[in-house]
Design a protein around this motif. Structure first.
Motif, PDB file in Angstrom:
ATOM      1  N   ALA A  33     132.907  47.603  32.425  1.00 15.04           N
ATOM      2  CA  ALA A  33     132.337  48.587  33.344  1.00 15.04           C
ATOM      3  C   ALA A  33     133.501  49.457  33.788  1.00 15.04           C
ATOM      4  O   ALA A  33     134.522  48.933  34.259  1.00 15.04           O
ATOM      5  N   THR A  34     133.391  50.754  33.630  1.00 12.50           N
ATOM      6  CA  THR A  34     134.546  51.612  33.892  1.00 12.50           C
ATOM      7  C   THR A  34     134.159  52.909  34.583  1.00 12.50           C
ATOM      8  O   THR A  34     133.093  53.465  34.327  1.00 12.50           O
ATOM      9  N   THR A  35     135.058  53.367  35.442  1.00 17.94           N
ATOM     10  CA  THR A  35     134.917  54.677  36.074  1.00 17.94           C
ATOM     11  C   THR A  35     135.698  55.738  35.305  1.00 17.94           C
ATOM     12  O   THR A  35     135.872  56.852  35.787  1.00 17.94           O
ATOM     13  N   ARG A  36     136.158  55.407  34.117  1.00 15.63           N
ATOM     14  CA  ARG A  36     136.800  56.383  33.239  1.00 15.63           C
ATOM     15  C   ARG A  36     135.746  57.204  32.505  1.00 15.63           C
ATOM     16  O   ARG A  36     134.662  56.702  32.180  1.00 15.63           O
ATOM     17  N   GLU A  37     136.089  58.439  32.204  1.00 12.43           N
ATOM     18  CA  GLU A  37     135.220  59.286  31.398  1.00 12.43           C
ATOM     19  C   GLU A  37     135.364  58.943  29.913  1.00 12.43           C
ATOM     20  O   GLU A  37     136.457  58.623  29.460  1.00 12.43           O
ATOM     21  N   ARG A  38     134.258  59.033  29.191  1.00 12.83           N
ATOM     22  CA  ARG A  38     134.310  58.907  27.748  1.00 12.83           C
ATOM     23  C   ARG A  38     134.867  60.204  27.144  1.00 12.83           C
ATOM     24  O   ARG A  38     134.595  61.294  27.634  1.00 12.83           O
ATOM     25  N   ILE A  39     135.617  60.066  26.053  1.00 10.14           N
ATOM     26  CA  ILE A  39     136.109  61.248  25.354  1.00 10.14           C
ATOM     27  C   ILE A  39     134.936  62.042  24.789  1.00 10.14           C
ATOM     28  O   ILE A  39     134.877  63.266  24.888  1.00 10.14           O
ATOM     29  N   LEU A  40     133.977  61.314  24.205  1.00  9.10           N
ATOM     30  CA  LEU A  40     132.752  61.916  23.700  1.00  9.10           C
ATOM     31  C   LEU A  40     131.577  61.036  24.105  1.00  9.10           C
ATOM     32  O   LEU A  40     131.718  59.798  24.156  1.00  9.10           O
ATOM     33  N   GLY A  71     128.665  58.539  24.201  1.00  8.39           N
ATOM     34  CA  GLY A  71     128.262  57.469  23.291  1.00  8.39           C
ATOM     35  C   GLY A  71     129.388  56.807  22.541  1.00  8.39           C
ATOM     36  O   GLY A  71     129.147  55.877  21.761  1.00  8.39           O
ATOM     37  N   GLN A  72     130.634  57.238  22.755  1.00  7.50           N
ATOM     38  CA  GLN A  72     131.777  56.635  22.080  1.00  7.50           C
ATOM     39  C   GLN A  72     132.637  55.865  23.062  1.00  7.50           C
ATOM     40  O   GLN A  72     132.774  56.259  24.227  1.00  7.50           O
ATOM     41  N   ASN A  73     133.249  54.789  22.583  1.00  5.59           N
ATOM     42  CA  ASN A  73     134.036  53.924  23.455  1.00  5.59           C
ATOM     43  C   ASN A  73     135.528  54.228  23.393  1.00  5.59           C
ATOM     44  O   ASN A  73     136.353  53.364  23.108  1.00  5.59           O
ATOM     45  N   ALA A  74     135.869  55.463  23.656  1.00  2.05           N
ATOM     46  CA  ALA A  74     137.252  55.870  23.878  1.00  2.05           C
ATOM     47  C   ALA A  74     137.250  56.648  25.183  1.00  2.05           C
ATOM     48  O   ALA A  74     136.361  57.471  25.422  1.00  2.05           O
ATOM     49  N   PHE A  75     138.237  56.359  26.049  1.00  3.41           N
ATOM     50  CA  PHE A  75     138.165  56.838  27.416  1.00  3.41           C
ATOM     51  C   PHE A  75     139.425  57.586  27.830  1.00  3.41           C
ATOM     52  O   PHE A  75     140.531  57.275  27.382  1.00  3.41           O
ATOM     53  N   THR A  76     139.246  58.555  28.709  1.00 10.14           N
ATOM     54  CA  THR A  76     140.349  59.329  29.262  1.00 10.14           C
ATOM     55  C   THR A  76     140.718  58.783  30.634  1.00 10.14           C
ATOM     56  O   THR A  76     140.147  57.803  31.105  1.00 10.14           O
ATOM     57  N   SER A  77     141.654  59.451  31.303  1.00 11.66           N
ATOM     58  CA  SER A  77     141.988  59.097  32.685  1.00 11.66           C
ATOM     59  C   SER A  77     141.157  59.905  33.681  1.00 11.66           C
ATOM     60  O   SER A  77     141.377  59.844  34.882  1.00 11.66           O
ATOM     61  N   GLY A  78     140.192  60.666  33.160  1.00 10.48           N
ATOM     62  CA  GLY A  78     139.292  61.406  34.041  1.00 10.48           C
ATOM     63  C   GLY A  78     138.320  60.475  34.750  1.00 10.48           C
ATOM     64  O   GLY A  78     138.008  59.383  34.261  1.00 10.48           O
ATOM     65  N   ARG A  79     137.832  60.928  35.889  1.00 11.26           N
ATOM     66  CA  ARG A  79     136.939  60.113  36.718  1.00 11.26           C
ATOM     67  C   ARG A  79     135.484  60.432  36.388  1.00 11.26           C
ATOM     68  O   ARG A  79     135.020  61.549  36.600  1.00 11.26           O
ATOM     69  N   ALA A  80     134.773  59.436  35.878  1.00  7.01           N
ATOM     70  CA  ALA A  80     133.381  59.627  35.498  1.00  7.01           C
ATOM     71  C   ALA A  80     132.502  59.722  36.746  1.00  7.01           C
ATOM     72  O   ALA A  80     132.768  59.043  37.749  1.00  7.01           O
ATOM     73  N   PRO A  81     131.446  60.528  36.713  1.00  7.09           N
ATOM     74  CA  PRO A  81     130.547  60.638  37.869  1.00  7.09           C
ATOM     75  C   PRO A  81     129.632  59.436  38.032  1.00  7.09           C
ATOM     76  O   PRO A  81     128.964  59.293  39.059  1.00  7.09           O
ATOM     77  N   SER A  82     129.586  58.565  37.023  1.00 12.71           N
ATOM     78  CA  SER A  82     128.818  57.323  37.111  1.00 12.71           C
ATOM     79  C   SER A  82     129.487  56.305  36.198  1.00 12.71           C
ATOM     80  O   SER A  82     130.327  56.652  35.358  1.00 12.71           O
ATOM     81  N   LEU A  83     129.126  55.047  36.369  1.00 13.70           N
ATOM     82  CA  LEU A  83     129.753  53.998  35.574  1.00 13.70           C
ATOM     83  C   LEU A  83     129.409  54.127  34.096  1.00 13.70           C
ATOM     84  O   LEU A  83     128.273  54.443  33.733  1.00 13.70           O
ATOM     85  N   ASN A  84     130.394  53.867  33.256  1.00  9.00           N
ATOM     86  CA  ASN A  84     130.188  53.732  31.819  1.00  9.00           C
ATOM     87  C   ASN A  84     130.321  52.257  31.447  1.00  9.00           C
ATOM     88  O   ASN A  84     131.155  51.533  32.016  1.00  9.00           O
ATOM     89  N   TYR A  85     129.514  51.823  30.494  1.00  8.96           N
ATOM     90  CA  TYR A  85     129.503  50.413  30.097  1.00  8.96           C
ATOM     91  C   TYR A  85     129.757  50.287  28.601  1.00  8.96           C
ATOM     92  O   TYR A  85     129.384  51.164  27.807  1.00  8.96           O
ATOM     93  N   ALA A  86     130.373  49.163  28.206  1.00 12.87           N
ATOM     94  CA  ALA A  86     130.682  48.948  26.797  1.00 12.87           C
ATOM     95  C   ALA A  86     130.853  47.458  26.526  1.00 12.87           C
ATOM     96  O   ALA A  86     130.973  46.639  27.447  1.00 12.87           O
ATOM     97  N   VAL A 129     134.729  40.105  31.942  1.00 14.98           N
ATOM     98  CA  VAL A 129     134.283  41.450  32.273  1.00 14.98           C
ATOM     99  C   VAL A 129     135.497  42.245  32.759  1.00 14.98           C
ATOM    100  O   VAL A 129     136.221  41.799  33.651  1.00 14.98           O
ATOM    101  N   LEU A 130     135.718  43.409  32.175  1.00 11.52           N
ATOM    102  CA  LEU A 130     136.802  44.287  32.605  1.00 11.52           C
ATOM    103  C   LEU A 130     136.240  45.387  33.492  1.00 11.52           C
ATOM    104  O   LEU A 130     135.303  46.086  33.092  1.00 11.52           O
ATOM    105  N   PHE A 131     136.822  45.520  34.694  1.00 11.85           N
ATOM    106  CA  PHE A 131     136.542  46.708  35.501  1.00 11.85           C
ATOM    107  C   PHE A 131     137.741  47.629  35.334  1.00 11.85           C
ATOM    108  O   PHE A 131     138.836  47.348  35.826  1.00 11.85           O
ATOM    109  N   ALA A 132     137.540  48.712  34.591  1.00  5.77           N
ATOM    110  CA  ALA A 132     138.639  49.633  34.247  1.00  5.77           C
ATOM    111  C   ALA A 132     138.522  50.905  35.071  1.00  5.77           C
ATOM    112  O   ALA A 132     137.609  51.696  34.870  1.00  5.77           O
ATOM    113  N   TRP A 133     139.459  51.083  36.003  1.00  2.00           N
ATOM    114  CA  TRP A 133     139.485  52.303  36.805  1.00  2.00           C
ATOM    115  C   TRP A 133     140.445  53.309  36.151  1.00  2.00           C
ATOM    116  O   TRP A 133     141.294  52.931  35.331  1.00  2.00           O
ATOM    117  N   PRO A 134     140.324  54.587  36.455  1.00  2.00           N
ATOM    118  CA  PRO A 134     141.041  55.617  35.687  1.00  2.00           C
ATOM    119  C   PRO A 134     142.510  55.805  36.067  1.00  2.00           C
ATOM    120  O   PRO A 134     142.909  56.828  36.621  1.00  2.00           O
TER     121      PRO A 134
END
Length: 375
Positions: free
Chosen positions: A50-57, A59-74, A162-167
């Motif tokens: 569960a991460t507050t990082r933004e996805r690069i694209l 539906g894909q599981n690669a993430f930036t250091s940007g702050r997502a407006p909602s949780l992303n899961y993988a 479970v990983l909680f990944a913050w940006p």
């Protein structure tokens, strides 16, 4: 160094020199690409994210250091090589080989419903607890993911990892930005903890916060208490490893959170060089992760606040900053309690020293490790 250089810059440059002396190139998103197959002797570890990082694209599981407006899961399945050395991450090179290195073998983008369903199914299938790792400062996504896979493989707990990944900016100069990022992530971590605590098949939710991730963990606990979500807090078992928290701030947090059962556990070391720099950057204010358990005041506060403070300075450090000892401690602790003959030593409040050679806990003056020693 030029005499006119500000103290803050000197400290940051010193820390950077220490880090660079131990680090080669850092892993990029390429290590998240699944390999075609693994080796039969490898061990597979599935990590939910569960991460507050933004996805690069999308539906894909690669993430930036940007702050997502909602949780992303993988979900990721990591293959651990047969010759894996406990405490280490054997990073893949340009041609990933599952016989010699950690590799990703599967990954899936999830939504919240599927994230919760899969964790619930694993817990019901024999892994009764969920274990959440909240990483620290200067950590990129893949470092946090592979670290949790390593911890899970070495400690071999019967938990769903479970990983909680913050940006995090994953930059030595990003300390202030990272502090803002963990503040941004408090509501989201509270949501994930509430979700898992409400899952019927999950017996306990074990939360391990490292360094700045420990500050995020404590702020989230405080928030849950203020919101009167006591049923969530009561299902948590919390460990803070090398917490990068101002001592006075921690006192205020504890006053709001109150006693927990089992006691909230704090892993400390007086020679933690990363926290020494953090203290200087904060005007000389002491960090919780460098508490001296031989100080009678620390012992009194630990008992009065129902805390478990353990000095793990005798554990071999895996980094030149002495900041990651929790990695080795987790494996030792798990091996001591895994056979079922010893009661859980983390359920007694007080201030203790961990004797790595004897795998026992001691007060600063007398051994009290009977639970670990089987006496």
């Amino acid at each position: 160094m030029p005499p006119h250089l500000p103290l803050r810059s000197l400290l940051m440059m010193s820390l950077l020199a220490l880090v660079l002396s131990a680090c080669a190139g850092r892993p990029g998103p390429e290590v998240l690409a699944p390999v075609a197959a693994t080796t039969p002797a490898a061990r597979l570890v599935t990590v939910y994210v569960a991460t507050t990082r933004e996805r690069i694209l999308p539906g894909q599981n690669a993430f930036t250091s940007g702050r997502a407006p909602s949780l992303n899961y993988a979900e990721f399945t990591i293959s651990i090589p047969p010759g894996h050395r406990p405490g280490a991450i054997e990073w893949p090179g340009s041609n990933p080989d599952p016989a010699t290195s950690f590799v990703t073998v599967r990954q899936t983008a999830l939504d919240e419903a599927s994230f919760r369903k899969r964790i619930g199914s694993e817990a019901a299938g024999g892994k009764r607890d969920a274990g959440i790792f909240v990483h620290g400062y200067n950590t990129n996504f893949q470092e946090a993911l592979f670290r949790l896979a390593q911890l899970s493989a070495d400690a071999q707990p019967m938990t769903v990892p479970v990983l909680f990944a913050w940006p995090s900016e994953a930059a030595i100069t990003g300390y202030v930005a990272d502090k803002d990022a963990v503040t941004y992530s408090r509501d989201y971590l509270a949501h994930v903890l509430s979700m898992l605590a409400g899952e019927r098949s999950v017996r306990e939710v074990i939360v391990a916060g490292h360094s700045m991730g420990a500050w995020l963990t404590m702020e989230t606990l405080r928030q849950l208490r203020l919101q009167r979500r006591d049923s969530v807090v009561d299902k948590l078992q919390v460990v803070l490893a090398a917490p990068d928290i101002d001592l006075d701030v921690f006192r205020a947090q504890i006053a709001t959170v109150g006693p927990m059962s089992p006691p909230l556990t704090v892993l400390v070391a007086k020679d933690d060089r990363a926290l020494a720099v953090s203290s200087r950057l904060s005007g000389g204010r002491e960090r919780v992760g460098t508490l001296d358990v031989t100080d009678p005041r620390v012992q009194d506060v630990a008992r009065q606040a129902d805390l478990r403070v353990i000095d793990i300075s005798t554990v071999n450090a895996s980094d030149p900053l002495n900041h990651d000892r929790f990695i080795t401690f987790a494996a030792i602790y798990s091996s001591v309690t895994a056979d079922g003959r010893h009661s859980d030593p983390l359920r007694q409040a007080g201030a203790f020293v961990f004797n790595a050679a004897g795998t026992a806990l001691a007060t600063p003056f007398n051994l009290v490790g009977r639970a670990l020693a089987g006496e």
